[in-house]
Design an enzyme around this catalytic site. Structure first.
Site, PDB file in Angstrom:
ATOM      1  CE1 TYR A 346      19.321  -2.989 -28.361  1.00 47.76           C
ATOM      2  CE2 TYR A 346      18.080  -3.351 -30.369  1.00 47.76           C
ATOM      3  CZ  TYR A 346      18.481  -3.772 -29.126  1.00 47.76           C
ATOM      4  OH  TYR A 346      18.034  -4.982 -28.639  1.00 47.76           O
ATOM      5  CB  CYS A 347      23.695  -2.264 -28.714  1.00 53.45           C
ATOM      6  SG  CYS A 347      25.071  -3.325 -28.209  1.00 53.45           S
ATOM      7  CB  VAL A 348      28.027  -0.729 -30.404  1.00 53.55           C
ATOM      8  CG1 VAL A 348      27.535  -1.242 -31.749  1.00 53.55           C
ATOM      9  CG2 VAL A 348      29.355  -0.018 -30.572  1.00 53.55           C
ATOM     10  N   GLY A 350      24.184   3.255 -29.908  1.00 51.58           N
ATOM     11  CA  GLY A 350      23.969   4.298 -28.913  1.00 51.58           C
ATOM     12  C   GLY A 350      25.275   4.872 -28.403  1.00 51.58           C
TER      13      GLY A 350
END
Length: 609
Positions: A346-348, A350
């Site tokens: 998720y987000c950073v 990822g």
């Protein structure tokens, strides 16, 4: 006689309206103003003391210098040609004359609309006196005209490069939001009336909260957005049952208890961002992706990052991969015996997962069979407004500040994220908390948003330079453990989710990132933004998502031909997972026959900055 009564009635009504703007008890008002100033002095003392004792270090000089440089470039364009300068001045003067003429018409005519209509969704100017009171109406319209004029100066400066224009637009928006008359006591009719009605009690409460919030931020303003007393992690937040089954100095690995008789053979590992905490995915039972995934038959493991301090100063991305992702993979294999898993970032988190996958591909490590990216950027060409804060001068200033402690203080990044939506996440709370003197309502999402994390120095510096500043990850220039990373080496199936209104990982940026992977990519666009678009349980029947062909070409072209589906993207993801491997095994209980390290959500998530 009838006309005289009508006139007297109108006059009485006007007097009654104006009476709201006069103090009921001038002496009490003066006393409360003195008390408010005393509380303001405490706030100033906390701010000063933190800097004298070295607890807070100002790193605002670099952003301010950048803003001044950017505005200077805009001014240089208009002032370099007297004709252009006169044109700009004339345009603003004409707009003010329009407001003045409109005000004169309203004195003699009825039903005269504002010279500048207020947007229906602009919550700042909802009070009726912004329209019916001549003074406040003029202030509002003068502000709107000036803000529109400032935007025109940026858009009309033809010689600006794209980077400078982007920065100028962002800074103009920040200045416009900050200077809105709704943010000041004497220019906001609602605040003015409330102050007179309470004889200034609101200001006493507000300045007291301001002093408390600066003290809580250790010299910086830690803006409260929710009543934190109503929430406790593990009791009414992050309540999905599970165990802490492994721990090192960077992460705890959580395994959640199954609720189905059988589970999918491949476990699911979630790699959350270390900016904020993992429990956004387990906020409450009704909005918990983790709980839902368990109910769909996944054996869910989650990395819970520690809130770093000076001990973690030298931990870079390689360390976060080794002590985070690889450690989790070893833990999962020991707990389940499975050598292949599904991973989700998720987000950073990822972005780190993508870097880890590229590194593992170079080493022949095939333990991750599929990867899901939620609002994740791997290419930062169109990375949005956060790029405003990233240039060589600002990164050097950050590096210097982080070197002193070994980490970036939590309030710095929280403020940057809040600035992306300052009209929703900053100024309404400044007005409500410190001028109206009202404590914010309890809201679990905003509690999570304010539960900020520190950022380890080496980690954050690597992220800013290799992603935002130099875009090395997508261009095959990022290096970890002596190996150059190539995203095209990642050939496993990818599920890549973007959200349409994302201010942090813009949908276009996520879409473009899809083309750098070497395997098949399922691109899905969800409605809403970075949080609500992701945390969207099917039962809520909210928003929508789009699916289409392969993510090639331009994002706008893909969207024009994509199919729209009502509701949550979660079932679509589940179908995608099952299409890759639907084999099942008997449900696995966390750390069966072994001593666990505690109940989920663990200890690390409770460490507050």
């Amino acid at each position: 006689m009838a006309r005289e009564n009508k006139t007297n009635g109108a006059g009485n009504q006007a007097d009654s309206t104006l009476h709201q703007y006069f103090a009921k008890d001038p002496e009490r008002l003066a006393q409360n103003l003195a008390r408010a100033l005393e509380e303001l002095g405490k706030a100033a003392a906390s701010w000063t003391q933190a800097r004298e004792q070295g607890e807070a270090s100002d790193i605002t000089a670099a952003p301010l210098a950048d803003m001044i440089r950017t505005f200077s470039r805009v001014s240089e364009y208009w002032l370099s040609d007297p004709t252009r300068a006169l044109e700009a001045q004339t345009r603003l003067f004409a707009e003010f004359m329009g407001i003045w003429a409109n005000a004169i018409r309203r004195m003699s005519e009825q039903d005269v609309s504002d010279y500048i209509p207020t947007a229906a969704n602009d919550k700042r100017f909802q009070d009726p006196d912004w329209g019916r009171n001549a003074f406040f109406s003029f202030l509002k319209q003068a502000y709107l005209v000036t803000a529109r004029w400032a935007v025109h100066l940026v858009d009309g400066a033809d010689e600006l490069d794209d980077v400078t224009r982007h920065k100028a637009r962002f800074y103009v928006e920040q200045m416009s939001q900050a200077l809105s008359p709704s943010n000041f006591l004497l220019t906001n009719p609602e605040l003015f009336r409330e102050t007179m009605a309470s004889d200034g009690e609101n200001l006493v409460r507000g300045m007291r909260m301001l002093a408390e919030d600066i003290a809580a931020g250790k010299g910086d303003l830690k803006l409260r957005q929710s009543d934190s007393s109503k929430f406790k992690i593990g009791e009414n937040l992050a309540t999905t049952p599970g165990k802490v089954i492994a721990r090192n100095d960077l992460v705890e690995i959580l395994q959640y208890a199954p609720t189905t008789k059988n589970v999918l053979k491949r476990p699911l590992l979630i790699v959350p961002p270390w900016i904020n905490k993992f429990y956004i995915l387990d906020l409450n039972p009704k909005r918990s992706f983790i709980r839902w995934a368990v109910e769909q038959g996944h054996t869910v493991f989650v990395i819970s990052w520690i809130n770093p301090d000076e001990r973690h100063a030298r931990y870079d991305w390689a360390d976060y991969i080794d002590h985070g992702i690889r450690f989790a993979l070893q833990t999962i294999e020991a707990a389940t015996g499975e050598k292949q898993i599904n991973a989700m970032g998720y987000c950073v988190g990822g972005t780190l997962l993508a870097a880890g996958l590229a590194l593992m591909a170079a080493e022949g490590d095939e333990r991750i069979a599929t990867a899901t990216f939620l609002t994740t950027q791997v290419d930062f060409t169109f990375a949005g407004d956060l790029k405003v804060f990233v240039d060589e001068e600002q990164i050097q200033a950050l590096d210097t500040a982080m070197h002193q402690r070994g980490y970036l203080d939590a309030t710095r990044m929280a403020t940057a994220f809040n600035m992306l939506r300052a009209g929703d996440l900053i100024w309404p709370y400044v007005v409500n908390n410190y001028l109206r003197g009202q404590a914010p309502l309890p809201f679990d999402l905003l509690y999570w948003n304010s539960d900020s994390t520190r950022l380890a120095a080496a980690n954050h510096s690597y992220y800013l330079r290799n992603c935002y500043l130099e875009n090395n990850l997508s261009h095959g220039r990022a290096v970890l453990r002596g190996k150059t990373l190539h995203l095209e080496d990642i050939t496993i199936p990818i599920f890549n989710l973007a959200t349409r209104e994302d201010h942090i990982a813009p949908a276009k940026s996520v879409f473009i990132g899809s083309r750098f992977f070497g395997g098949p990519v399922e691109f899905v666009l969800a409605g809403s933004g970075h949080i609500a678009g992701v945390i969207n349980p099917p039962e809520m029947k909210k928003y929508q998502f789009w699916t289409g062909g392969e993510p090639n070409g331009e994002f706008e072209d893909w969207l024009a031909t994509a199919d729209e589906h009502a509701g949550s993207w979660w079932p679509r993801w589940q179908s995608w997972i099952l299409s890759k491997d639907s084999r099942e095994v008997k449900a696995r209980k966390p750390a069966k026959n072994k001593n666990t390290l505690g109940e989920a959500p663990g200890d690390y998530v409770r460490i507050r900055a």
